[in-house]
Design an enzyme around this catalytic site. Sequence first.
Site, PDB file in Angstrom:
ATOM      1  N   GLU A 202     -28.899  92.989  74.994  1.00 27.75           N
ATOM      2  CA  GLU A 202     -28.621  91.582  74.698  1.00 27.75           C
ATOM      3  C   GLU A 202     -28.306  90.780  75.956  1.00 27.75           C
ATOM      4  O   GLU A 202     -27.810  89.659  75.884  1.00 27.75           O
ATOM      5  CB  GLU A 202     -27.460  91.478  73.697  1.00 27.75           C
ATOM      6  N   LYS A 333     -25.654  87.718  59.366  1.00 28.93           N
ATOM      7  CA  LYS A 333     -26.967  88.036  59.916  1.00 28.93           C
ATOM      8  C   LYS A 333     -27.975  87.900  58.779  1.00 28.93           C
ATOM      9  O   LYS A 333     -28.004  88.752  57.877  1.00 28.93           O
ATOM     10  CB  LYS A 333     -26.992  89.468  60.444  1.00 28.93           C
TER      11      LYS A 333
HETATM   12  P1  PGA Z   1     -27.383  95.136  66.324  1.00 29.01           P
HETATM   13  O1  PGA Z   1     -26.019  94.837  67.052  1.00 29.01           O
HETATM   14  O2  PGA Z   1     -28.166  93.899  66.211  1.00 29.01           O
HETATM   15  O3  PGA Z   1     -28.003  96.169  67.240  1.00 29.01           O
HETATM   16  O4  PGA Z   1     -27.022  95.721  64.982  1.00 29.01           O
HETATM   17  C1  PGA Z   1     -25.391  93.631  66.994  1.00 29.01           C
HETATM   18  C2  PGA Z   1     -24.018  93.784  66.432  1.00 29.01           C
HETATM   19  O5  PGA Z   1     -23.548  94.906  66.159  1.00 29.01           O
HETATM   20  O6  PGA Z   1     -23.364  92.776  66.222  1.00 29.01           O
HETATM   21 ZN    ZN Z   2     -21.571  93.865  65.386  1.00 29.33          ZN
END
Ligand code: PGA
Ligand code: ZN
Length: 416
Positions: A202, A333
């Site tokens: 990221e 998400k």
């Molecule tokens: P991921 O991690 O998108 O790899 O699941 C992001 C998070 O844990 O917030």
């Molecule tokens: Zn997370």
Amino acid sequence: IIEDIIGRRIFDSRGNPTIEVEVYLDDGSFGRAAAPAGASTGTYEAVAIPVPDALSKLENEVVEQLIAEDATDQESIDMLLHDIDGTDNFSNIGGNTSVAVSMAVAKAASCSVYSTDDYRVEPPERMLYRYLGNAYPRMPYPLGNVLGGGAHAPGATDIQEFLVSSIGADTIDDAVYGNTLVHKKVKKLLTDAGIVCGKGDEGGWAPQVKDSKAFEITSAAVREVSDEVGFSIRLGLDVAASELWDEKKKVYVYKDAKRTPAQQVDYIAGLVDKYDLFYVEDPLHENDFDGFAELTEKVGDRCIICGDDLFVTNVKRLQEGIEKFAANAILIKPNQIGTVTDTYNAITMAKRFGFKTVMSHRSGETTDNTIAHLAVAFGCELLKTGVVGGERIAKLNELIRIGEDIGNDRMTEDLP
Ligand code: PGA
Ligand code: ZN
């Protein structure tokens, strides 16, 4: 009215294949969206299926059912996606297929509602936040990782993400800028200490150091940059504790320590006070509602305790969390739950119970900027989307553009 839908395979920021969907309406409107992908995914997330399967499901099961439907009726579209899928976690058509379709429909609809021949007016794709939101939107504060490890950079820190947010900034521009300065400062402090490193998935720095060293550097960086810019920048964490949890031995396994659940609660509570953390995500593993509740009881008055893998943007899991006082915030998400409507429902329930809402990217992202719009439209207090890297900056720059439209100092008023 939906006239056509097409899907294609594109690639995400890790170079992995993902699905992109385009929706065409009969009035010439168009929307495009892509599914992101996680590396530290929660067990209870909507299921992403392989891209070739996703594309054939789209073509053979989804498209014909959506054609001739009203794109401006997002709820019906999303209900239809659930009906076509027939499971409770999108394991048939794929949560990746579903989220890309759902978001592309929303974008096409906003294009249809706001399209204009006047070039002085914002382009219709910029109106998504307005199409989905209320008349008095406010901006979220960006939250991004400047250093990390875990599943995003094996060999680096145990804690997945050391996060920063310029929550003292008056404008969205300064809030984005402050975070970038901390990212640079962290690199400088690492270099000064003779530590060389690359970046994680990221865009945060990924040094092979102990977490204690990472705390030393990130807290110094936040302090120094806050002094330089004259507004408060605070430190946060995504522990992503499910990744550290050993279910057989019932301990959290760090490089230099093992911690029982009780010790983990004390450890995190200690970190909150030692480093003045304003935000901690997934401090306990994804089934430990009680541990979450204990920690929230201890530090919830001074720190945002946010459930990501715990809640997976799912109202049923959120409801359990609310009943148990397991957190005071939820990570949102869209691809964890599969549609725009389900995303909205999770946020609505969270807000009703006084939870903070944190719209979030995934570690595998594209330049799709839909989550910037969703964060503004649905009134999220924070947008977690990294600090640097084209696929992260795409969202942050979109926030700056939205800020021009609604007033760049119209920041959320619901953070300390
Ligand atoms: P991921 O991690 O998108 O790899 O699941 C992001 C998070 O844990 O917030
Ligand atoms: Zn997370």
